[in-house]
Design a protein around this motif. Structure first.
Motif, PDB file in Angstrom:
ATOM      1  N   ASP A 103       0.818  -1.216   0.000  1.00 46.72           N
ATOM      2  CA  ASP A 103       0.000   0.000   0.000  1.00 46.72           C
ATOM      3  C   ASP A 103       0.850   1.264   0.000  1.00 46.72           C
ATOM      4  O   ASP A 103       0.395   2.323  -0.449  1.00 46.72           O
ATOM      5  CB  ASP A 103      -0.926   0.016   1.222  1.00 46.72           C
ATOM      6  CG  ASP A 103      -2.027  -1.032   1.133  1.00 46.72           C
ATOM      7  OD1 ASP A 103      -2.274  -1.536   0.019  1.00 46.72           O
ATOM      8  OD2 ASP A 103      -2.618  -1.355   2.186  1.00 46.72           O
ATOM      9  N   GLY A 104       2.067   1.169   0.484  1.00 48.98           N
ATOM     10  CA  GLY A 104       2.931   2.339   0.563  1.00 48.98           C
ATOM     11  C   GLY A 104       3.831   2.545  -0.639  1.00 48.98           C
ATOM     12  O   GLY A 104       4.582   3.529  -0.692  1.00 48.98           O
ATOM     13  N   LEU A 105       3.772   1.656  -1.621  1.00 51.77           N
ATOM     14  CA  LEU A 105       4.645   1.761  -2.794  1.00 51.77           C
ATOM     15  C   LEU A 105       3.991   2.588  -3.898  1.00 51.77           C
ATOM     16  O   LEU A 105       2.780   2.544  -4.088  1.00 51.77           O
ATOM     17  CB  LEU A 105       4.984   0.373  -3.336  1.00 51.77           C
ATOM     18  CG  LEU A 105       5.843  -0.522  -2.438  1.00 51.77           C
ATOM     19  CD1 LEU A 105       5.989  -1.896  -3.070  1.00 51.77           C
ATOM     20  CD2 LEU A 105       7.211   0.105  -2.187  1.00 51.77           C
ATOM     21  N   ALA A 126      -1.843   0.262  -9.369  1.00 51.41           N
ATOM     22  CA  ALA A 126      -0.710   0.936  -9.998  1.00 51.41           C
ATOM     23  C   ALA A 126       0.563   0.099  -9.985  1.00 51.41           C
ATOM     24  O   ALA A 126       1.545   0.463 -10.648  1.00 51.41           O
ATOM     25  CB  ALA A 126      -0.445   2.272  -9.292  1.00 51.41           C
ATOM     26  N   LEU A 127       0.559  -1.004  -9.261  1.00 48.03           N
ATOM     27  CA  LEU A 127       1.761  -1.814  -9.142  1.00 48.03           C
ATOM     28  C   LEU A 127       1.748  -2.974 -10.127  1.00 48.03           C
ATOM     29  O   LEU A 127       0.764  -3.697 -10.232  1.00 48.03           O
ATOM     30  CB  LEU A 127       1.909  -2.378  -7.723  1.00 48.03           C
ATOM     31  CG  LEU A 127       2.048  -1.396  -6.569  1.00 48.03           C
ATOM     32  CD1 LEU A 127       2.299  -2.157  -5.271  1.00 48.03           C
ATOM     33  CD2 LEU A 127       3.152  -0.390  -6.825  1.00 48.03           C
ATOM     34  N   GLY A 128       2.851  -3.136 -10.823  1.00 50.64           N
ATOM     35  CA  GLY A 128       3.075  -4.344 -11.604  1.00 50.64           C
ATOM     36  C   GLY A 128       3.894  -5.289 -10.735  1.00 50.64           C
ATOM     37  O   GLY A 128       5.003  -4.941 -10.311  1.00 50.64           O
ATOM     38  N   LEU A 129       3.356  -6.472 -10.421  1.00 47.23           N
ATOM     39  CA  LEU A 129       4.023  -7.378  -9.488  1.00 47.23           C
ATOM     40  C   LEU A 129       4.242  -8.743 -10.121  1.00 47.23           C
ATOM     41  O   LEU A 129       3.306  -9.397 -10.571  1.00 47.23           O
ATOM     42  CB  LEU A 129       3.168  -7.527  -8.226  1.00 47.23           C
ATOM     43  CG  LEU A 129       3.804  -8.308  -7.068  1.00 47.23           C
ATOM     44  CD1 LEU A 129       5.000  -7.549  -6.492  1.00 47.23           C
ATOM     45  CD2 LEU A 129       2.766  -8.568  -5.974  1.00 47.23           C
ATOM     46  N   ILE A 130       5.510  -9.147 -10.159  1.00 50.30           N
ATOM     47  CA  ILE A 130       5.875 -10.500 -10.583  1.00 50.30           C
ATOM     48  C   ILE A 130       6.366 -11.231  -9.347  1.00 50.30           C
ATOM     49  O   ILE A 130       7.253 -10.751  -8.643  1.00 50.30           O
ATOM     50  CB  ILE A 130       6.987 -10.479 -11.653  1.00 50.30           C
ATOM     51  CG1 ILE A 130       6.519  -9.745 -12.904  1.00 50.30           C
ATOM     52  CG2 ILE A 130       7.424 -11.899 -11.993  1.00 50.30           C
ATOM     53  CD1 ILE A 130       7.618  -9.545 -13.935  1.00 50.30           C
TER      54      ILE A 130
END
Length: 215
Positions: A103-105, A126-130
């Motif tokens: 949440d803070g990234l 908004a985060l792209g996470l692999i």
């Protein structure tokens, strides 16, 4: 106070040492193991790396060396310290839980070096996470009923395993005090214990701060 420590090694021995320094009598009996798994780097380099445990730092192995120049976001200070010791150059400690870290990234492409047993989280849009799994955490049995006053619980999975093993061995829940690192961890152990307390924040220092002073 005789206290059972059930977290995986090498953390169990580190916690036991802290307990001895506080004047307590620890019994280390891990109920989880950590074992490395084969993994591969993604085709494209991420903007940053997420480290959700010290075990991920340890078991990522030499393959992670090519990532250590990238910004690394550790779930908490203990994981951040392990990352710095392993040679990660730009490490930021998070607030203690994976959800709060995410949440803070800000936006970007993040590579999460993870264990096989994952806490459910919501990834912000908004985060792209692999996510790559670099280690597994098989459960271990409790070998006999230990003579202890209390147990330290560092995660929901450890709490559930401890409660199940304690019941399997016909232990009296009312005879044992629980000290848990989070509300979710305490909930996983169920009810009926002599005392059941949750740390003020999800850190081992806060967990140990709940213990009564040694006589």
């Amino acid at each position: 106070m005789r206290i059972l420590v059930v977290r995986p090694q090498p953390g169990a021995d580190a916690t036991a040492a802290r307990l001895r320094a506080m004047g307590h009598d620890p019994v280390a009996h891990p109920l989880l193991a950590t074992r490395p798994l084969p993994w591969a780097l993604p085709a494209e380099s991420p903007d940053a790396v997420i480290l959700s445990s010290a075990a991920a730092v340890r078991h990522a192995g030499p393959l992670a060396d090519s990532l250590k120049h990238l910004p690394a976001h550790a779930v908490g200070e203990a994981t951040a310290a392990a990352a710095r010791a392993a040679g990660w150059s730009a490490v930021k400690a998070g607030p203690g839980t994976m959800q709060a870290l995410l949440d803070g990234l800000a936006s970007g492409q993040f590579l999460h070096l993870a264990g096989a047993d994952l806490t459910a989280v919501t990834v912000p849009p908004a985060l792209g996470l692999i996510r790559v799994t670099v280690y597994e955490t098989p459960l271990l049995p409790l070998q006999g009923l230990p003579d202890v006053d209390a147990v330290l619980l560092h995660s929901p999975r450890m709490a559930a395993q401890f409660a199940g093993e304690w019941d399997r061995l016909a232990g009296r829940r009312a005879a044992v005090q629980l000290f848990a690192i989070s509300g979710a961890t305490l909930a996983a152990a169920g009810s009926g214990w002599s005392t059941a307390l949750t740390a003020a924040e999800p850190t081992e220092s806060a967990l140990l701060a709940m213990l009564p002073k040694a006589l």
